[in-house]
Design an enzyme around this catalytic site. Structure first.
Site, PDB file in Angstrom:
ATOM      1  N   ASP A 191       1.020  -1.330   0.157  1.00  0.00           N
ATOM      2  CA  ASP A 191      -0.170   0.362  -0.147  1.00  0.00           C
ATOM      3  C   ASP A 191       1.246   1.120   0.175  1.00  0.00           C
ATOM      4  O   ASP A 191       1.349   0.897   0.548  1.00  0.00           O
ATOM      5  CB  ASP A 191      -0.751   0.255   1.100  1.00  0.00           C
ATOM      6  CG  ASP A 191      -2.131   1.227   1.285  1.00  0.00           C
ATOM      7  OD1 ASP A 191      -2.707   0.632   1.662  1.00  0.00           O
ATOM      8  OD2 ASP A 191      -1.285   2.461   1.354  1.00  0.00           O
ATOM      9  N   ASP A 236      -3.375   2.315  -4.735  1.00  0.00           N
ATOM     10  CA  ASP A 236      -2.234   2.336  -4.847  1.00  0.00           C
ATOM     11  C   ASP A 236      -1.864   0.931  -3.707  1.00  0.00           C
ATOM     12  O   ASP A 236      -1.363   1.099  -2.771  1.00  0.00           O
ATOM     13  CB  ASP A 236      -2.288   3.546  -3.789  1.00  0.00           C
ATOM     14  CG  ASP A 236      -3.262   3.503  -2.028  1.00  0.00           C
ATOM     15  OD1 ASP A 236      -3.618   2.930  -1.764  1.00  0.00           O
ATOM     16  OD2 ASP A 236      -2.200   4.043  -1.226  1.00  0.00           O
ATOM     17  N   GLU A 237      -2.520  -0.190  -4.379  1.00  0.00           N
ATOM     18  CA  GLU A 237      -2.665  -0.859  -2.989  1.00  0.00           C
ATOM     19  C   GLU A 237      -3.222  -2.800  -4.163  1.00  0.00           C
ATOM     20  O   GLU A 237      -3.641  -2.190  -4.613  1.00  0.00           O
ATOM     21  CB  GLU A 237      -3.929  -1.196  -2.239  1.00  0.00           C
ATOM     22  CG  GLU A 237      -4.053  -2.186  -0.842  1.00  0.00           C
ATOM     23  CD  GLU A 237      -5.676  -1.617  -0.107  1.00  0.00           C
ATOM     24  OE1 GLU A 237      -5.858  -2.642  -0.014  1.00  0.00           O
ATOM     25  OE2 GLU A 237      -6.132  -0.321  -0.832  1.00  0.00           O
TER      26      GLU A 237
HETATM   27  P1  TTP Z   1      -5.642   5.506   1.018  1.00  0.00           P
HETATM   28  O1  TTP Z   1      -4.214   3.552   1.043  1.00  0.00           O
HETATM   29  O2  TTP Z   1      -6.313   4.784   2.090  1.00  0.00           O
HETATM   30  O3  TTP Z   1      -4.725   6.281   2.386  1.00  0.00           O
HETATM   31  P2  TTP Z   1      -3.027   6.855   1.659  1.00  0.00           P
HETATM   32  O4  TTP Z   1      -2.685   6.179   0.207  1.00  0.00           O
HETATM   33  O5  TTP Z   1      -3.338   8.302   1.130  1.00  0.00           O
HETATM   34  O6  TTP Z   1      -1.949   6.853   2.778  1.00  0.00           O
HETATM   35  P3  TTP Z   1      -1.801   5.363   4.063  1.00  0.00           P
HETATM   36  O7  TTP Z   1      -1.637   4.663   3.039  1.00  0.00           O
HETATM   37  O8  TTP Z   1       0.178   6.124   3.947  1.00  0.00           O
HETATM   38  O9  TTP Z   1      -2.106   5.767   5.182  1.00  0.00           O
HETATM   39  O10 TTP Z   1      -5.750   5.361  -0.057  1.00  0.00           O
HETATM   40  C1  TTP Z   1      -4.811   5.339  -1.232  1.00  0.00           C
HETATM   41  C2  TTP Z   1      -5.460   6.848  -2.132  1.00  0.00           C
HETATM   42  O11 TTP Z   1      -7.102   6.802  -1.998  1.00  0.00           O
HETATM   43  C3  TTP Z   1      -5.404   7.888  -1.151  1.00  0.00           C
HETATM   44  O12 TTP Z   1      -3.689   8.669  -1.596  1.00  0.00           O
HETATM   45  C4  TTP Z   1      -6.501   9.235  -1.464  1.00  0.00           C
HETATM   46  C5  TTP Z   1      -7.312   8.019  -1.672  1.00  0.00           C
HETATM   47  N1  TTP Z   1      -8.905   7.874  -1.007  1.00  0.00           N
HETATM   48  C6  TTP Z   1     -10.086   8.968  -1.267  1.00  0.00           C
HETATM   49  O13 TTP Z   1     -10.314   9.578  -2.161  1.00  0.00           O
HETATM   50  N2  TTP Z   1     -10.757   8.692  -0.075  1.00  0.00           N
HETATM   51  C7  TTP Z   1     -10.173   8.107   1.158  1.00  0.00           C
HETATM   52  O14 TTP Z   1     -11.456   8.451   2.136  1.00  0.00           O
HETATM   53  C8  TTP Z   1      -9.964   6.858   1.396  1.00  0.00           C
HETATM   54  C9  TTP Z   1      -9.411   6.433   2.522  1.00  0.00           C
HETATM   55  C10 TTP Z   1      -8.225   7.039   0.238  1.00  0.00           C
HETATM   56 MG    MG Z   2      -1.877   4.283   1.183  1.00  0.00          MG
END
Ligand code: TTP
Ligand code: MG
Length: 385
Positions: free
Chosen positions: A6, A100-101
Site C-alpha cells: 500500500d 495504490d494497493e
Molecule cells: P489509502 O491507501 O487508504 O491512503 P493513503 O495512501 O493516502 O495513505 P496511507 O496508505 O499511507 O495511510 O488510499 C489511497 C488513496 O485513495 C489516497 O491517497 C486517496 C484516496 N482516498 C480517497 O480519495 N478517499 C478516502 O476516503 C480514502 C481512504 C482514500
Molecule cells: Mg495508501
C-alpha cells in the site's frame, strides 16, 4: 506467503513529488471548496489530526497553514499503472485492490527472488527507484494478515509475520482492526469480552453463528489464522459497457452491427482508461416486448482492441438468431486482467482471429478525438449515410 503493498499517503505523495515546493509541508488533497472532503493528507498534515474523508472546513481549522490541492486522478492512475507493472515482474499473481494497493501471491517465486523478506525489500526499492515514492509492505501466510501487516509500520514500513508468529500476532490484534468489524460489531464483541481477535478462539462455532451469522464463522477462521481467500489476478465484478436504445425497433443486421462497432470503440476506450484487458465480452439485447437477454463469451488472450471486441459481439449477435425486433442493444467487457499481463502466444497461430494491431488504431483515434473533438474522425462504416 502473501504480500500486500500500500503506497504511503498516495495522492499527497504524488503531489509532493511533482511539486518539490510542497515536500515536507502539510499537503491536503481534496475538493478545494469548503464543502468537499479530504481525499488524503501528507503525513505532515496527519500530525494535526487531518484524515481521509474529513470535511475540508474541519481540516482547515485543524491545519490552517496546509496547502490544499485539487486531485489529479489521471496522474495518480498513471503512477498506479507504473507500480502495477513493477509488481507483475515479481509475481504473475498480482491483484490490484485499489489505486495504490495490491496483493501478490509469492508461491513459487522464491527461487527467482529469494525469501519473502528479500522480495519485499526489492519491491520497495524498485518502486522507489521507478516512481520515487515510498510504500508499506506486509508479508504473511494469508491475505488478511498481510493486509494488516502492511499497515503496522506505515509509512515506509516492512512487516513480516512468519508462520510461527501468527498465533501470537492474532492474540494481540485489536478486534476493531479486523476487516468487517464495524463499530457495532466491535461493541457487541467487546460486550462478549472480546478485545483481541485471539479471544474468538474460545467460542464455539455455534455461538458465533448465532451471534453474527456466517460472519461469525469467518471470524473464527481468522482467529485460527485461516483465510482461504485466494489472490486472483482479475479485478472481480468490474465491467465496462455501452448501450443504446435504437431509434426504432429493428432486426436489420447492418443497423445493429453499426451500433456494436461504435460501442466496441467506447468499451475499448474504457478498458484503456482502466489500464486493463478483458477476457469476456457480453451482449445485452432488449427485445420489442421488453424481454432482456444477455449472452457472453470468454476467450484468450485478453484484449483491449475494439476490433476484437466487435468481432466477438457480432458473433454473439449472429448466434442469437434474431426473431423479434430489438429495442436496445448493449455491449460490455469484463473478466479483467492488467493491461501489462504477459500474453501466452499461440503455438500455432490461427489467421482467422482479428489482429491486435487495431489497438494502435484505437489509441490513435482516441488521441485525435481528445485533441480535436469527438466528431472529427470516425470509421467509414460509422459515417452517416
Ligand atoms: P489509502 O491507501 O487508504 O491512503 P493513503 O495512501 O493516502 O495513505 P496511507 O496508505 O499511507 O495511510 O488510499 C489511497 C488513496 O485513495 C489516497 O491517497 C486517496 C484516496 N482516498 C480517497 O480519495 N478517499 C478516502 O476516503 C480514502 C481512504 C482514500
Ligand atoms: Mg495508501
Amino acid at each position: 506467503m502473501i504480500l500486500h503493498i500500500d503506497m504511503d499517503a498516495f495522492y499527497a505523495a504524488v503531489e509532493q513529488l511533482d511539486h518539490p515546493q510542497l515536500r515536507g509541508k502539510c499537503v491536503i488533497v481534496g475538493g478545494t471548496s469548503n464543502r468537499g472532503v479530504v481525499a488524503t493528507a501528507s503525513y505532515e498534515a496527519r500530525r494535526f489530526g487531518v484524515r481521509s474523508a474529513m470535511p475540508i472546513f474541519q481540516a482547515r481549522q485543524q491545519c490552517p497553514h496546509a496547502v490544499f490541492v485539487p486531485p489529479r486522478m489521471d496522474r495518480y492512475q498513471e503512477v498506479s499503472r507504473q507500480i502495477m507493472v513493477i509488481l507483475r515482474e515479481f509475481s504473475p499473481l498480482v491483484e490490484p485492490v485499489s489505486i495504490d494497493e495490491a496483493f501478490l501471491d509469492l508461491a513459487g517465486t522464491e527461487r527467482l527472488h529469494g525469501a519473502p523478506v528479500e522480495m519485499a525489500r526489492a519491491i520497495k526499492r524498485e518502486i522507489l527507484a521507478a516512481v520515487h515514492l515510498t510504500s508499506s509492505v506486509g508479508v504473511a501466510p494469508n491475505r488478511f494478515l498481510a493486509k494488516i501487516a502492511s499497515d503496522v509500520n506505515k509509512p515506509d514500513g516492512l512487516t513480516v509475520i512468519a508462520a510461527d508468529q501468527v498465533e501470537a500476532f492474532i492474540d494481540r490484534l485489536p478486534i476493531g482492526k479486523v476487516s468487517g468489524v464495524g463499530p457495532k460489531t466491535q461493541a457487541k464483541l467487546e460486550a462478549m469480552g472480546v478485545r483481541y481477535l485471539g479471544a474468538i478462539r474460545k467460542f464455539e462455532a455455534q455461538a458465533l453463528l448465532a451471534a453474527f451469522g456466517t460472519y461469525g464463522i469467518r471470524l473464527q477462521e481468522l482467529a485460527h489464522g485461516i483465510d482461504p481467500t485466494p489472490v486472483t489476478p482479475f479485478v472481480p465484478g468490474k465491467s465496462v459497457s455501452s448501450e443504446c436504445t435504437l431509434d426504432e425497433d429493428t432486426r436489420e443486421m447492418a443497423a445493429l452491427t453499426r451500433c456494436l462497432l461504435a460501442q466496441a470503440e467506447e468499451v475499448a476506450a474504457g478498458l484503456r482508461k482502466e489500464g486493463v484487458k478483458a477476457r469476456t465480452v457480453f451482449l445485452k439485447l432488449k427485445l420489442a416486448d421488453f424481454k432482456l437477454l444477455t449472452r457472453r463469451t470468454t476467450f484468450a488472450p485478453a484484449t483491449q482492441s475494439s476490433q476484437v471486441i466487435y468481432h466477438h459481439a457480432v458473433k454473439l449477435l449472429e448466434d442469437h438468431r434474431i426473431v423479434q425486433k430489438i429495442r436496445l442493444i448493449g455491449l460490455g467487457a469484463t473478466g479483467f486482467v492488467g493491461a501489462e499481463t504477459p500474453v501466452q502466444q499461440e503455438l500455432f497461430g490461427r489467421e482467422t482471429k482479428p489482429r491486435e494491431g487495431w489497438e494502435k488504431v484505437d489509441r490513435t483515434l482516441e488521441t485525435i478525438k481528445s485533441r480535436f473533438g469527438e466528431d472529427v474522425i470516425k470509421r467509414g462504416t460509422l459515417a452517416e449515410e
